[in-house]
Write an enzyme that holds these catalytic residues in place. Sequence first.
Site, PDB file in Angstrom:
ATOM      1  N   ASP A 244     -29.696 -16.523   2.836  1.00 32.81           N
ATOM      2  CA  ASP A 244     -28.470 -15.846   2.412  1.00 32.81           C
ATOM      3  C   ASP A 244     -28.252 -15.926   0.904  1.00 32.81           C
ATOM      4  OD1 ASP A 244     -27.814 -18.566   2.479  1.00 32.81           O
ATOM      5  OD2 ASP A 244     -26.312 -18.352   4.058  1.00 32.81           O
ATOM      6  N   THR A 245     -28.654 -17.029   0.288  1.00 30.68           N
ATOM      7  CA  THR A 245     -28.522 -17.137  -1.168  1.00 30.68           C
ATOM      8  C   THR A 245     -29.371 -16.093  -1.882  1.00 30.68           C
ATOM      9  OG1 THR A 245     -28.102 -19.508  -0.985  1.00 30.68           O
ATOM     10  CG2 THR A 245     -28.734 -18.677  -3.156  1.00 30.68           C
TER      11      THR A 245
ATOM     12  N   ASN B  19     -28.498 -27.461  -4.887  1.00 27.75           N
ATOM     13  CA  ASN B  19     -27.712 -27.382  -3.652  1.00 27.75           C
ATOM     14  C   ASN B  19     -26.546 -28.368  -3.750  1.00 27.75           C
ATOM     15  OD1 ASN B  19     -29.231 -25.664  -1.511  1.00 27.75           O
ATOM     16  ND2 ASN B  19     -30.830 -26.893  -2.479  1.00 27.75           N
TER      17      ASN B  19
ATOM     18  N   GLY C 137     -17.578 -15.933  -0.741  1.00 23.82           N
ATOM     19  CA  GLY C 137     -16.201 -16.179  -0.325  1.00 23.82           C
ATOM     20  C   GLY C 137     -15.443 -17.128  -1.231  1.00 23.82           C
TER      21      GLY C 137
END
Length: 440
Positions: A243-244, A302, A402
């Site tokens: 997704d990144t 991360n 988000g």
Amino acid sequence: MNIHLACDFGGGSGRVMAGWLEDGKVRLEEIHRFQNRQVRLGDTLYWDFPALFQDMKDGLRMAAARFGEHIVSIGIDTWGVDFGLVDRQGHLLGLPVCYRDARTKGLPERYFATRDRHEHYAHNGTQVMEINTLFQLLALQESSLPQESSLPSEAKLLFMPDLFSYYLTGVANNEYTIASTSELLNARTRDWDWELIDDAGLPRSLFGPIVMPGTVRGPILPHIAEETGLAPTVKVVAVASHDTASAVMSIPGFDEPAAWISSGTWSLLGVTVSEPILTPEACDAGFTNEGGADGKITFLSNITGLWILQQLAKEWRTDDWDAMTAEARDVQSVPLIDVDDSAFTAPESMQKAIFTAVGRELTRGETVRCVLESLAKRYATAIRKLNTMLEEPVRRLHIIGGGSQNVLLNELTAQATGLKVTTGDVEATAVGNVMGQIGR
């Protein structure tokens, strides 16, 4: 008009989005959103893959009813590191285990007791984290359960996007960007690190061919077409399925050196580079070289992101993030925490874990402020380390996803880093997913 379906799975929810190109920009329409949660059975924390797959099919069916024959392709992206094992007959050999499960605890320390971390990093360029696929597989090998005493010789490892794609198409392979989260790839060759795999005692047969973003995996299976109402010609495209990697595709170019944060359950802070950075300094700074689209590398750290706040909101039984943030804005001074501390990985009570870490109880506003300020401080630390490895220091921080909607966090981040903070697309991952399908 061609419609592309982006199936985006995060740690807390999944959704099916329809996307199309209009006036040179990707437009999106949400079709179906559903919950994703971890399920504890006995001592193990699993993902409910069958439920997620059904939720995805429900979304595909809704999309077919909405757009019909205009739908031409499907792309899937998910979080990293986790996987399922499939046998020769296509049977799933158990539910995928969640990376927050405790089975890998202490494994990196044992693994590197007889190996050099810098030499290891010079090959795969991956930030050593006990959640990584390498340690999950080592834990599986060490399992005392009879049915898991060794990895089945005929099994194929499919990362989560690969697994969803497999049950849509019947084609088993491993997409590059998601495989790059595993700590099992050679960062320079963009292929499996066979020397590491042999040294770890893992069977080579587990690992399938690596395919690059943009590869068409195949058309959907006949029964999928029948169940969903999609045309049998609809193809599944291996997008940048971490997704990144998809989210980063949505970031515009800037005239000044810029870093980015893909902000969600995790905060992935980094820059996009052409070649991996495999120095001892990068290893010690906790940065990782993950695969990106178009042959690029996402060089990132991360960082535990909104996970802590998400768990607090669940514990407080609220989804009113605006109210939580408003209470935090009125707070002047709070103690800080290390957001990456393992105490916050999967505690029974996130609030109690924070109270324990700071040594006293906090109000709700103080608790939220503590988390937000701690995140901003962690971002600033990562930026300082990042700048030591770049030819020119970054002057802008672009936040997508988000978390970009949290205005207070953005303000605190600007203060802590001293950088110009701008925000991008809240739906960055879905935008990048659709971009990866267009023209395929």
